[in-house]
Design a protein around this motif. Structure first.
Motif, mmCIF file in Angstrom:
data_model
loop_
_atom_site.group_PDB
_atom_site.id
_atom_site.type_symbol
_atom_site.label_atom_id
_atom_site.label_comp_id
_atom_site.label_asym_id
_atom_site.label_seq_id
_atom_site.Cartn_x
_atom_site.Cartn_y
_atom_site.Cartn_z
ATOM 1 N N ALA A 1 81.716 -20.488 -11.954
ATOM 2 C CA ALA A 1 82.516 -19.808 -11.862
ATOM 3 C C ALA A 1 81.957 -18.503 -10.955
ATOM 4 N N VAL A 2 81.179 -17.868 -11.084
ATOM 5 C CA VAL A 2 80.993 -16.587 -9.910
ATOM 6 C C VAL A 2 80.948 -16.596 -8.198
ATOM 7 N N SER A 3 80.314 -18.603 -7.952
ATOM 8 C CA SER A 3 80.912 -18.893 -7.266
ATOM 9 C C SER A 3 81.699 -19.396 -6.855
ATOM 10 N N ALA A 4 82.849 -19.525 -7.436
ATOM 11 C CA ALA A 4 83.865 -20.161 -6.987
ATOM 12 C C ALA A 4 84.889 -18.241 -6.464
ATOM 13 N N ILE B 1 90.911 -11.270 -11.985
ATOM 14 C CA ILE B 1 89.811 -12.173 -12.200
ATOM 15 C C ILE B 1 89.260 -12.646 -12.553
ATOM 16 N N ARG B 2 88.933 -11.117 -14.021
ATOM 17 C CA ARG B 2 88.402 -11.452 -15.075
ATOM 18 C C ARG B 2 88.833 -12.329 -16.405
ATOM 19 N N GLU B 3 90.379 -12.744 -16.265
ATOM 20 C CA GLU B 3 90.474 -12.922 -16.856
ATOM 21 C C GLU B 3 90.968 -14.347 -16.865
ATOM 22 N N ILE B 4 91.022 -14.663 -15.579
ATOM 23 C CA ILE B 4 91.032 -16.631 -14.934
ATOM 24 C C ILE B 4 89.362 -17.069 -14.854
ATOM 25 N N VAL B 5 88.633 -15.567 -15.502
ATOM 26 C CA VAL B 5 87.193 -16.506 -15.042
ATOM 27 C C VAL B 5 86.471 -17.331 -16.918
ATOM 28 N N LYS B 6 87.413 -15.677 -17.712
ATOM 29 C CA LYS B 6 86.846 -15.994 -18.602
ATOM 30 C C LYS B 6 87.484 -16.943 -19.501
ATOM 31 N N SER B 7 88.625 -17.291 -18.895
ATOM 32 C CA SER B 7 89.985 -18.908 -19.739
ATOM 33 C C SER B 7 89.251 -20.196 -18.995
ATOM 34 N N ASP C 1 83.552 -5.359 -6.546
ATOM 35 C CA ASP C 1 84.492 -4.992 -7.215
ATOM 36 C C ASP C 1 84.352 -7.339 -7.863
ATOM 37 N N GLU C 2 84.645 -8.159 -6.922
ATOM 38 C CA GLU C 2 85.527 -9.085 -7.687
ATOM 39 C C GLU C 2 83.626 -9.921 -8.288
ATOM 40 N N VAL C 3 83.218 -9.722 -7.359
ATOM 41 C CA VAL C 3 81.594 -10.509 -8.068
ATOM 42 C C VAL C 3 81.254 -10.028 -9.676
ATOM 43 N N THR C 4 81.675 -8.615 -9.819
ATOM 44 C CA THR C 4 81.296 -7.613 -11.346
ATOM 45 C C THR C 4 82.627 -8.318 -12.398
ATOM 46 N N ALA C 5 83.932 -8.339 -11.650
ATOM 47 C CA ALA C 5 84.334 -8.811 -12.176
ATOM 48 C C ALA C 5 84.097 -10.526 -12.943
ATOM 49 N N SER C 6 84.130 -11.567 -11.845
ATOM 50 C CA SER C 6 83.718 -12.532 -12.198
ATOM 51 C C SER C 6 82.639 -13.078 -13.175
ATOM 52 N N ILE C 7 81.806 -12.120 -13.521
ATOM 53 C CA ILE C 7 80.450 -12.097 -13.942
ATOM 54 C C ILE C 7 80.598 -11.481 -15.476
ATOM 55 N N GLU C 8 81.623 -11.036 -15.732
ATOM 56 C CA GLU C 8 81.824 -10.168 -16.814
ATOM 57 C C GLU C 8 83.199 -10.964 -17.256
ATOM 58 N N GLY C 9 84.188 -11.566 -16.843
ATOM 59 C CA GLY C 9 85.075 -12.596 -17.267
ATOM 60 C C GLY C 9 83.902 -14.088 -17.778
ATOM 61 N N ALA C 10 83.043 -14.460 -17.018
ATOM 62 C CA ALA C 10 82.075 -15.896 -17.110
ATOM 63 C C ALA C 10 81.589 -15.165 -18.850
ATOM 64 N N SER D 1 91.382 4.694 -25.486
ATOM 65 C CA SER D 1 91.028 4.699 -24.304
ATOM 66 C C SER D 1 91.087 2.449 -24.375
ATOM 67 N N LEU D 2 91.082 2.008 -25.712
ATOM 68 C CA LEU D 2 90.744 1.010 -25.154
ATOM 69 C C LEU D 2 92.316 0.142 -25.409
ATOM 70 N N ALA D 3 93.717 0.897 -25.249
ATOM 71 C CA ALA D 3 94.859 0.398 -24.339
ATOM 72 C C ALA D 3 94.808 0.464 -23.163
ATOM 73 N N ARG D 4 93.550 1.301 -22.995
ATOM 74 C CA ARG D 4 93.707 1.524 -21.295
ATOM 75 C C ARG D 4 92.292 -0.343 -20.353
ATOM 76 N N LYS D 5 92.389 0.210 -19.271
ATOM 77 C CA LYS D 5 91.700 -0.981 -18.626
ATOM 78 C C LYS D 5 90.670 -0.935 -18.928
ATOM 79 N N GLU D 6 89.844 -2.193 -18.846
ATOM 80 C CA GLU D 6 88.590 -2.364 -18.845
ATOM 81 C C GLU D 6 88.041 -1.816 -18.920
ATOM 82 N N ARG D 7 87.842 -1.328 -17.302
ATOM 83 C CA ARG D 7 86.526 -0.459 -17.020
ATOM 84 C C ARG D 7 86.270 0.967 -17.516
ATOM 85 N N GLN D 8 87.679 1.873 -17.639
ATOM 86 C CA GLN D 8 88.104 2.903 -18.303
ATOM 87 C C GLN D 8 87.297 3.098 -19.899
ATOM 88 N N ILE D 9 87.307 1.788 -20.545
ATOM 89 C CA ILE D 9 86.769 1.874 -21.583
ATOM 90 C C ILE D 9 85.460 1.845 -21.750
#
Length: 267
Positions: A57-60, A28-34, A74-83, A229-237
């Motif tokens: 973007a977040v509204s979508a 979700i984050r990558e879709i919104v970011k792109s 979680d989905e809203v957080t991911a969309s905000i981060e991606g935006a 941890s940079l090779a792991r998921k963003e949240r863990q980083i």
């Protein structure tokens, strides 16, 4: 992609990801970011159009997952981060360039300071040499004065505190970069810088209080963990970087044993 079509674009990509079973928060984050980065490049940083773009973007994403109700966080957080990552792409490129310039200037400053210190050492050595021809009492006074300047606790403490502040600042920058869309290389650069300054701040003496030494060990472990941890998921980083920042703050507020002893004597 026109601004008024960004919601349709994001929703279409979300639907495609759902059909292929890839609709996770990182996707979700990558879709919104792109989507935001494509349109955001057309607008000026901080403009109302850019803010409107982020809201759309977040509204979508919210509209696509609104059936989840209160479990939508979680989905809203991911969309905000991606935006935020999408609109800050160009700005981070500028920050990375500025950071490179700062490192170059810091290296130049370190070289000039080292040269200055070498010149001072030569002067002090020459003064000590002249004292050899003086009476014993005069020679003792000269040697004592020279040694007092060489072993200045104030200078050593200032250098240490400066290095500690620089290490903490680098960790803060790593947190900011990770939180607002910095690339992994940018975050790693800040971590490397933090380790460089942390090594400078470490005391040379081996007789360090056990509690302080344990905290130093924790900081070293966190620095290493943050890098891997940079090779792991963003949240863990981000979680690891937050823990690193807290560990550094806790360590650097500690006083050296010598300082504590002086305070006790003065009392």
């Amino acid at each position: 992609m026109p601004n008024n079509n960004i919601k349709e674009k994001i929703q279409a990509d979300l639907q495609q990801a759902k059909e292929t079973g890839q609709l996770r928060t990182d996707r979700i984050r990558e879709i919104v970011k792109s989507a935001v980065s494509q349109v955001g490049s057309e607008f000026k940083q901080g403009s109302s159009e850019l803010r409107s773009l982020v809201r759309d973007a977040v509204s979508a994403v919210i509209e696509n997952f609104q059936e989840k109700g209160s479990e939508l966080k979680d989905e809203v957080t991911a969309s905000i981060e991606g935006a935020l990552e999408g609109i800050n792409t160009q700005r981070h490129e500028s920050i990375a360039k500025t950071q490179t310039d700062i490192k170059r200037l810091q290296a130049q400053l370190d070289g000039e300071e080292e040269q200055l210190q070498q010149e001072v050492d030569v002067i002090l050595a020459e003064i000590e040499e002249t004292g050899k021809e003086k009476p014993a009492s005069t020679k003792t006074a000269i040697d004592s004065a020279v040694n007092a300047i060489k072993d200045s606790e104030e200078v050593g403490l200032l250098k240490k505190r400066y290095a500690q502040l620089q290490a903490q600042l680098a960790i803060v920058r790593a947190n900011m970069a990770a939180r607002y869309g910095g690339r992994s290389m940018e975050v790693q650069d800040y971590l490397d810088e933090a380790k460089h300054w942390y090594d400078k701040a470490r005391p040379q003496a081996e007789s360090v209080a056990i509690q302080v030494e344990q905290k130093r060990s924790q900081l070293e472990d966190k620095l290493g963990e943050a890098g891997t941890s940079l090779a792991r998921k963003e949240r863990q980083i981000k979680q690891t970087l937050r823990e690193l920042l807290l560990t550094a703050a806790d360590l650097f507020k500690e006083k050296e044993p010598a300082n504590k002893e002086r305070e006790t004597i003065h009392k």
